[in-house]
Scaffold this active site. Structure first.
Site, PDB file in Angstrom:
ATOM      1  N   ARG A  34       0.836  -1.208   0.000  1.00 27.61           N
ATOM      2  CA  ARG A  34       0.000   0.000   0.000  1.00 27.61           C
ATOM      3  C   ARG A  34       0.872   1.259   0.000  1.00 27.61           C
ATOM      4  O   ARG A  34       0.559   2.247   0.669  1.00 27.61           O
ATOM      5  CB  ARG A  34      -0.939   0.046   1.206  1.00 27.61           C
ATOM      6  CG  ARG A  34      -1.949  -1.066   1.274  1.00 27.61           C
ATOM      7  CD  ARG A  34      -2.996  -0.953   0.164  1.00 27.61           C
ATOM      8  NE  ARG A  34      -4.095  -1.853   0.402  1.00 27.61           N
ATOM      9  CZ  ARG A  34      -4.072  -3.162   0.094  1.00 27.61           C
ATOM     10  NH1 ARG A  34      -3.019  -3.691  -0.491  1.00 27.61           N
ATOM     11  NH2 ARG A  34      -5.123  -3.906   0.343  1.00 27.61           N
ATOM     12  N   GLU A  68      -4.173   3.340   7.021  1.00 28.14           N
ATOM     13  CA  GLU A  68      -3.975   3.251   5.573  1.00 28.14           C
ATOM     14  C   GLU A  68      -4.602   4.485   4.924  1.00 28.14           C
ATOM     15  O   GLU A  68      -4.108   5.027   3.942  1.00 28.14           O
ATOM     16  CB  GLU A  68      -4.647   1.973   5.039  1.00 28.14           C
ATOM     17  CG  GLU A  68      -4.428   1.801   3.562  1.00 28.14           C
ATOM     18  CD  GLU A  68      -5.261   0.688   2.946  1.00 28.14           C
ATOM     19  OE1 GLU A  68      -5.262  -0.426   3.464  1.00 28.14           O
ATOM     20  OE2 GLU A  68      -5.910   0.972   1.927  1.00 28.14           O
ATOM     21  N   SER A  75     -10.386  -0.652   3.977  1.00 27.47           N
ATOM     22  CA  SER A  75      -9.560  -0.885   5.171  1.00 27.47           C
ATOM     23  C   SER A  75      -9.063   0.449   5.716  1.00 27.47           C
ATOM     24  O   SER A  75      -8.454   1.228   4.980  1.00 27.47           O
ATOM     25  CB  SER A  75      -8.342  -1.731   4.822  1.00 27.47           C
ATOM     26  OG  SER A  75      -8.727  -2.971   4.319  1.00 27.47           O
TER      27      SER A  75
END
Ligand code: EPU
Length: 340
Positions: A165, A333, A237
């Site tokens: 990510r 995130e 998420s």
């Protein structure tokens, strides 16, 4: 096109009602160049926004939001000897439309990334991933325009410095390059990735192991576990899955034998944030209109009128409780933009 005092509700998937002082929509590379080489004046700071599916605004934005609308999907090159094809898509193309297009053409490589909200331009920035696939494995190169002087710069795969990510566009070159087009290498004779057990099961329920069925399997799983941002505001998420040393993972596993752990690079293991948060009893909890999704504890939701600050505060509470119970630090995130 420059717009003033824009309501951001429809530009972030949490559905938060903040405003931006300016917003510039860009349809062509020429427009982007004019913006960055001084031809057009605009107010700093700059924020490049895809469809706001990985962002948490916590206050009004006093600056300029750049909203790329560059379109077009092209087959650039056939590599018949290798069984590959290179295709490209404009930064403003809806990601799942592009995945659907590639699956319909019979091109493999992106099917596990079906239904991820967002636009093509965000995929290299975030190195999106799901069901055992990360988009970095398909990206050949990324075309960008420098926010410094409007020049074109192409980043090949290794120059993107992809990580979990993560990429150069999120690290030291953050907001310094506007992605205009992304080039992907896809396979003409797809080899399917069904390493993720629940996906394999879902596909077998649908039928044969084909590209289309894998896409459908991913869609079914995502729809069953993840809330639809059109109905309930969320950004997928909220935290990354933490990477810890193998010795930390082994110690934790000793105390919690059911804890999921995944292999990572040599000497490290990845834990499941959703499981850790769930074990702290957060699933389905609410603080006013800010809450934790009842089917996936990694997803924070806005049930209607939550503010970004309320969602942020809830995320801090979650971080604290996971730290107290497991000694593990969760990292967001989602990008937080604004005053806290
Ligand atoms: N789990 C729980 N309780 C929960 C949630 C998860 O016990 O509330 C357990 C699951 O049973 C499983 C493990 O935790 O054993 C992992 O859960 P899951 O397979 O749902 O995946 P995840 O690690 O929570 C990641 C990605 C998702 C991606 C899925 C599928 C991150 C931060 N998230 O989630 O990506 O769709 O794997 O590959 O890496 C996103 O980035 O926005 C996103 C949705």
């Amino acid at each position: 096109m420059i717009y003033k005092n824009i309501q951001l509700k429809k530009y972030n998937t949490f559905g938060l009602e903040y405003t931006a002082e300016c917003m510039i929509k860009i349809k062509t590379e020429k427009e982007a160049t004019a913006l960055f080489n001084g031809t057009v004046a605009w107010k700093k700071p700059l924020l490049i926004l895809g469809c706001g599916s990985n962002i948490l605004f916590t206050s009004d934005f006093q600056g300029t939001i750049l909203y790329p609308e560059l379109k077009g999907i092209k087959i650039e090159e056939q590599e018949p000897d290798k069984g590959n094809v290179i295709v490209s898509a404009g930064a403003g193309v809806n990601w799942d439309d592009f995945v659907a297009w590639s699956v319909n053409k019979g091109f493999g490589g992106l099917e596990n990334l079906s239904l991820i909200p967002g636009k093509v331009g965000a995929t290299p920035v975030q190195n999106i991933g799901a069901y055992g696939v990360e988009v970095k494995d398909q990206i050949v190169k990324v075309k960008t325009i420098s926010a410094n002087d409007g020049s074109i710069r192409i980043f090949n795969n290794s120059e993107c410095e992809f990580g979990y990510r993560n990429s150069i566009f999120k690290k030291r070159e953050k907001d310094k390059y506007l992605v205009t087009r992304v080039y992907y290498r896809l396979t003409v004779k797809p080899s399917l990735n069904l390493g993720y057990e629940s996906l394999k099961e879902e596909v077998s329920k649908i039928g044969k192991e084909t590209l289309k069925n894998v896409r459908q399997g991913v869609i079914n799983i995502r729809r069953s576990k993840l809330p639809d941002p059109e109905i309930t505001g969320n950004a997928g998420s909220f935290f990354k899955n933490p990477v810890v040393t193998s010795s930390v993972a082994v110690n934790l596993k000793g105390g919690y034998p059911d804890m999921p752990v995944y292999k990572d690079q040599e000497g490290y293991m990845k834990l499941a944030s959703g499981w850790l948060i769930d074990q702290c009893g957060w699933k389905g909890k609410r603080r006013g209109d800010a809450g934790i999704h009842e089917k996936q504890a990694l997803v924070l939701v806005n049930y209607g009128k939550a503010t970004g600050k309320e969602i942020y505060n809830l995320s801090e509470e979650i971080k604290k409780s996971v730290h107290e119970k497991f000694g593990v630090d969760l990292e967001r995130e989602v990008e937080v933009v604004g005053v806290i």
